[in-house]
Design an enzyme around this catalytic site. Structure first.
Site, PDB file in Angstrom:
ATOM      1  N   SER A 177     -10.587 -10.310  32.687  1.00  0.00           N
ATOM      2  CA  SER A 177     -11.929 -10.076  32.152  1.00  0.00           C
ATOM      3  C   SER A 177     -11.991  -9.003  31.075  1.00  0.00           C
ATOM      4  CB  SER A 177     -12.892  -9.740  33.289  1.00  0.00           C
ATOM      5  OG  SER A 177     -12.400  -8.671  34.070  1.00  0.00           O
ATOM      6  N   HIS A 205     -14.041 -16.305  33.801  1.00  0.00           N
ATOM      7  CA  HIS A 205     -14.096 -16.340  32.328  1.00  0.00           C
ATOM      8  C   HIS A 205     -13.428 -17.566  31.723  1.00  0.00           C
ATOM      9  CE1 HIS A 205     -15.789 -12.309  32.067  1.00  0.00           C
ATOM     10  NE2 HIS A 205     -15.015 -12.037  33.106  1.00  0.00           N
ATOM     11  N   LYS A 237     -21.734 -16.820  33.553  1.00  0.00           N
ATOM     12  CA  LYS A 237     -21.071 -16.519  32.280  1.00  0.00           C
ATOM     13  C   LYS A 237     -21.189 -17.744  31.375  1.00  0.00           C
ATOM     14  CE  LYS A 237     -18.840 -12.705  34.391  1.00  0.00           C
ATOM     15  NZ  LYS A 237     -17.882 -12.255  35.387  1.00  0.00           N
TER      16      LYS A 237
HETATM   17  C1  LIG Z   1     -18.046 -11.344  36.504  1.00  0.00           C
HETATM   18  C2  LIG Z   1     -16.898 -11.532  37.424  1.00  0.00           C
HETATM   19  C3  LIG Z   1     -17.069 -11.645  38.795  1.00  0.00           C
HETATM   20  C4  LIG Z   1     -18.399 -11.406  39.444  1.00  0.00           C
HETATM   21  O1  LIG Z   1     -19.268 -12.465  39.241  1.00  0.00           O
HETATM   22  P1  LIG Z   1     -20.834 -12.218  39.335  1.00  0.00           P
HETATM   23  O2  LIG Z   1     -21.407 -13.565  39.501  1.00  0.00           O
HETATM   24  O3  LIG Z   1     -21.227 -11.550  38.068  1.00  0.00           O
HETATM   25  O4  LIG Z   1     -21.055 -11.336  40.531  1.00  0.00           O
HETATM   26  C5  LIG Z   1     -15.980 -11.933  39.584  1.00  0.00           C
HETATM   27  N1  LIG Z   1     -14.763 -12.071  39.042  1.00  0.00           N
HETATM   28  C6  LIG Z   1     -14.540 -11.936  37.721  1.00  0.00           C
HETATM   29  C7  LIG Z   1     -13.154 -12.095  37.185  1.00  0.00           C
HETATM   30  C8  LIG Z   1     -15.600 -11.650  36.880  1.00  0.00           C
HETATM   31  O5  LIG Z   1     -15.390 -11.487  35.573  1.00  0.00           O
END
Ligand SMILES: *Cc1c(COP(=O)(O)O)cnc(C)c1O
Length: 387
Positions: A177, A205, A237
């Site tokens: 990330s 991602h 995302k």
């Molecule tokens: C953003 C993210 C999460 C958390 O997801 P949310 O739905 O925002 O709580 C978990 N793992 C990774 C790799 C992330 O980038």
């Protein structure tokens, strides 16, 4: 209490590690309004530009008309609607897996999943750069936490060989990330199969962005449920909505329904959100042009940044961080960029390792080439501040 808390806050400020929230006063799009100014947004995870898509918005508001707002209770009580069920089935079909299970957020999915699968006597093997939620899930589970150097599959193999007992779950981000690089999934899958360890990929991602139809890192690598028994991805995302899911076998999903505490003891997300997510899921598969344009924007940004000799990292994904080093300098550049009209957040420790503060530039299919050129021109003006 105030006296007890204040010194740590002051120390954080001193170390340039104090975190502040920016107040956004517009929908997500390449332009966002911050403090009454319109800024070009280069730090959102809305990679496909779906967060403000008219069809998805319409599905959300139609959903509210049909379902109201709240789901009323947890999935195991009376909160599991036909909208949630349909979305789960569509996610299972899309990922080519027997079942999928919705969680309220990715953070909760990882906590629930890992602590449902592992306990004392078991081991969680984690890439050093894994997302905080994977580390926290490992800690919460009570399993032994074994971290291996970033993407070092040989080092992982050694650790697996040294610890044959108990359940062994290997956990990795699909796309890291804060770095934007990708896990060596084929190699990881091979080693896990040889060692009879379970592999879990968090594709927060990659899902929507990678693979022929947006199926993510596993679709791109051609890996199935046999090779990667646990797939987790988020819906906030690239999918542009909110929430997360885990996909895998019947047995995996039923185990989570019985045992994942962050699934059992929380209210289901609004059914209207599930309706909106269903539309997003269809659009992201159909509108392949979003992934194509994104790939072109990424190439365009990297070519321009190389020409300017900017400190690019080794990434081919929409996460294109510029490695700065000191937190103070990263904050300074971010604030200078803001003055020039760009929103690019500085990411500092402990989110990234000490001494590796960075500007996390992200691209979206809704950006134009012109906007990317403007960002490059802005960075060129700040060249003296960059390493
Ligand atoms: C953003 C993210 C999460 C958390 O997801 P949310 O739905 O925002 O709580 C978990 N793992 C990774 C790799 C992330 O980038």
């Amino acid at each position: 209490m105030k006296q007890a808390l204040a010194p740590a806050l002051a120390a954080r400020q001193e170390q340039q590690l104090y975190r502040r929230r920016k107040l956004i006063d517009s929908p997500q799009s390449p332009h966002v309004v911050v403090d009454s100014r319109s800024l070009l947004n280069f730090c959102s995870n809305d990679y496909l530009g779906l967060a403000n898509h008219p069809e998805i918005k319409k599905a959300f508001s139609d959903g509210v008309r049909r379902w109201g707002v709240g789901s009323g209770s947890a999935h195991l009580v009376s909160g599991h609607s036909t909208a949630h069920e349909a979305l789960e089935q569509e996610l299972a079909a899309f990922t080519g897996r027997a079942r999928a299970l919705l969680f309220s957020s990715g953070y909760m999915a990882n906590l629930g999943l890992i602590s449902a699968l592992l306990g004392r006597g078991d081991a969680a093997f984690e890439d050093r750069l894994n997302h905080a939620s994977l580390l926290d899930g490992g800690l919460l589970s009570g399993a032994r936490l074994m971290r291996y150097p970033h993407n070092d599959v040989a080092a992982l193999e050694k650790k697996l060989l040294a610890r044959p007992q108990g359940r062994r779950l290997v956990l990795t981000d699909g796309v890291f990330s804060m770095d934007g690089d990708q896990a060596s999934l084929k190699l990881l899958a091979e080693v896990c199969q040889q060692q009879e360890a379970w592999l879990m990929v968090d594709d927060a991602h990659g899902f929507g962005v990678l693979g022929e139809t947006g199926g993510g890192s596993l679709q791109q690598a051609g890996l199935d449920e046999q090779q990667v028994p646990v797939l987790m991805a988020t819906l906030g995302k690239a999918v542009g909505c909110f929430g997360a899911f885990v996909a895998g076998s019947e047995e995996l999903i039923e185990t989570l329904i019985q045992q994942a505490r962050s699934y059992i003891y929380t209210t289901a997300t609004p059914p209207a959100l599930a309706e909106a997510t269903r539309v997003s899921l269809r659009l992201l598969q159909q509108e392949g042009w979003r992934r194509e344009k994104l790939a072109e924007l990424i190439a365009h940004f990297r070519t321009g940044a190389q020409r300017l000799d900017l400190p690019l990292m080794n990434s081919t994904t929409p996460i294109q961080p510029l490695l700065i080093g000191s937190s103070e300098r990263a904050m300074q550049i971010s604030s200078e960029l803001e003055k020039l009209g760009f929103l690019v957040t500085a990411i500092r420790p402990p989110t990234v390792p000490e001494g590796s503060a960075r500007l996390r530039v992200t691209l979206s299919a809704e950006h134009t080439f012109k906007q990317v050129d403007l960002l490059l021109a802005g960075l060129a003006k700040l060249k003296l501040l960059l390493p």
